[in-house]
Motif scaffolding. Structure first.
Motif, PDB file in Angstrom:
ATOM      1  N   ILE A  98       3.907   5.884  -5.508  1.00 13.52           N
ATOM      2  CA  ILE A  98       3.821   6.015  -6.963  1.00 13.52           C
ATOM      3  C   ILE A  98       2.745   7.031  -7.330  1.00 13.52           C
ATOM      4  CG2 ILE A  98       3.168   4.794  -9.076  1.00 13.52           C
ATOM      5  CD1 ILE A  98       4.520   2.288  -7.806  1.00 13.52           C
ATOM      6  N   LEU A  99       1.565   6.897  -6.724  1.00 12.97           N
ATOM      7  CA  LEU A  99       0.483   7.833  -7.029  1.00 12.97           C
ATOM      8  C   LEU A  99       0.841   9.253  -6.599  1.00 12.97           C
ATOM      9  CD1 LEU A  99      -2.615   5.661  -6.070  1.00 12.97           C
ATOM     10  CD2 LEU A  99      -1.745   6.198  -8.365  1.00 12.97           C
ATOM     11  N   TRP A 100       1.500   9.400  -5.451  1.00  9.82           N
ATOM     12  CA  TRP A 100       1.890  10.718  -4.975  1.00  9.82           C
ATOM     13  C   TRP A 100       2.933  11.336  -5.921  1.00  9.82           C
ATOM     14  CZ3 TRP A 100       1.591  11.768   0.829  1.00  9.82           C
ATOM     15  CH2 TRP A 100       1.700  13.126   1.072  1.00  9.82           C
ATOM     16  N   GLY A 101       3.828  10.500  -6.430  1.00  6.88           N
ATOM     17  CA  GLY A 101       4.812  11.007  -7.385  1.00  6.88           C
ATOM     18  C   GLY A 101       4.162  11.539  -8.646  1.00  6.88           C
ATOM     19  N   TYR A 102       3.178  10.818  -9.163  1.00  5.27           N
ATOM     20  CA  TYR A 102       2.452  11.319 -10.337  1.00  5.27           C
ATOM     21  C   TYR A 102       1.707  12.604 -10.008  1.00  5.27           C
ATOM     22  CZ  TYR A 102       3.348   7.295 -13.289  1.00  5.27           C
ATOM     23  OH  TYR A 102       3.955   6.344 -14.053  1.00  5.27           O
ATOM     24  N   ARG A 103       1.128  12.682  -8.820  1.00  4.09           N
ATOM     25  CA  ARG A 103       0.428  13.904  -8.419  1.00  4.09           C
ATOM     26  C   ARG A 103       1.395  15.086  -8.339  1.00  4.09           C
ATOM     27  NH1 ARG A 103      -0.175  16.656  -3.762  1.00  4.09           N
ATOM     28  NH2 ARG A 103      -2.063  17.887  -3.523  1.00  4.09           N
ATOM     29  N   ILE A 145       0.839  -1.204   0.000  1.00  7.29           N
ATOM     30  CA  ILE A 145       0.000   0.000   0.000  1.00  7.29           C
ATOM     31  C   ILE A 145       0.873   1.253   0.000  1.00  7.29           C
ATOM     32  CG2 ILE A 145      -1.632   1.322   1.408  1.00  7.29           C
ATOM     33  CD1 ILE A 145      -2.814  -1.435   2.240  1.00  7.29           C
ATOM     34  N   ALA A 146       1.948   1.247   0.781  1.00  2.00           N
ATOM     35  CA  ALA A 146       2.855   2.397   0.816  1.00  2.00           C
ATOM     36  C   ALA A 146       3.517   2.608  -0.545  1.00  2.00           C
ATOM     37  CB  ALA A 146       3.911   2.199   1.898  1.00  2.00           C
ATOM     38  N   LEU A 147       3.911   1.539  -1.196  1.00  2.86           N
ATOM     39  CA  LEU A 147       4.528   1.660  -2.519  1.00  2.86           C
ATOM     40  C   LEU A 147       3.542   2.223  -3.542  1.00  2.86           C
ATOM     41  CD1 LEU A 147       6.992   1.146  -4.301  1.00  2.86           C
ATOM     42  CD2 LEU A 147       6.142  -1.166  -4.661  1.00  2.86           C
ATOM     43  N   ILE A 148       2.319   1.730  -3.526  1.00  2.00           N
ATOM     44  CA  ILE A 148       1.292   2.260  -4.431  1.00  2.00           C
ATOM     45  C   ILE A 148       1.049   3.733  -4.135  1.00  2.00           C
ATOM     46  CG2 ILE A 148      -1.167   2.124  -5.016  1.00  2.00           C
ATOM     47  CD1 ILE A 148      -0.913  -0.943  -4.537  1.00  2.00           C
ATOM     48  N   GLY A 149       0.976   4.085  -2.853  1.00  2.00           N
ATOM     49  CA  GLY A 149       0.788   5.483  -2.473  1.00  2.00           C
ATOM     50  C   GLY A 149       1.923   6.375  -2.944  1.00  2.00           C
TER      51      GLY A 149
END
Length: 140
Positions: A57-62, A51-55
């Motif tokens: 990645i998504l935060w990086g795109y944001r 979950i932290a890794l997915i977060g």
């Protein structure tokens, strides 16, 4: 265990105590990675890491989306870091970092080979840019 298929007798046996240290560490690493080592606690830790890794990645795109270049024509990825930034780092930090990256690149070739290719291309681009602008290495 090795079993003779004709007679069904055990011909050889390898006990856990007979394994070398690296074989034991490999087995522990695989069990931990699969969530088998510490049962439910291990599975919860792995789920939190996923979950932290997915977060991340998504935060990086944001973050990229908020800082993306919106003016100008064509596709732009933003400004590249200043050339020579590595030369400004202190030697006590740079020497172990380069050694660690080289060791990791050796043992993980799918990381090391693309990194080496990138460094070679970056050196060629930097040399061409210096030659084209006529700057020396000290002025770059």
């Amino acid at each position: 265990m090795a079993v003779d298929p004709a007679t069904g007798k055990i011909t050889d046996r390898a006990n856990w105590a007979d394994y070398p240290l690296l074989a034991k560490m490999t087995s522990w690493g695989i069990d931990a990675h699969m969530g088998l080592l510490f049962g439910l606690a291990n599975q919860i830790v792995l789920a939190l890491l996923a979950i932290a890794l997915i977060g991340m990645i998504l935060w990086g795109y944001r973050m990229w989306w908020l800082r993306r270049p919106t003016r100008g024509e064509g596709f732009a990825l933003g400004r590249a870091p200043v050339r020579g930034a590595w030369r400004k780092l202190p030697g006590w930090f740079l020497a172990p970092a380069v050694l660690l990256i080289a060791v990791i690149g050796y043992y993980i070739p799918l990381f090391g080979l693309p990194l080496l290719a990138f460094l070679v291309i970056d050196l060629i681009v930097g040399a061409r840019r210096r030659r084209r602008t006529g700057r020396t290495d000290a002025a770059a």
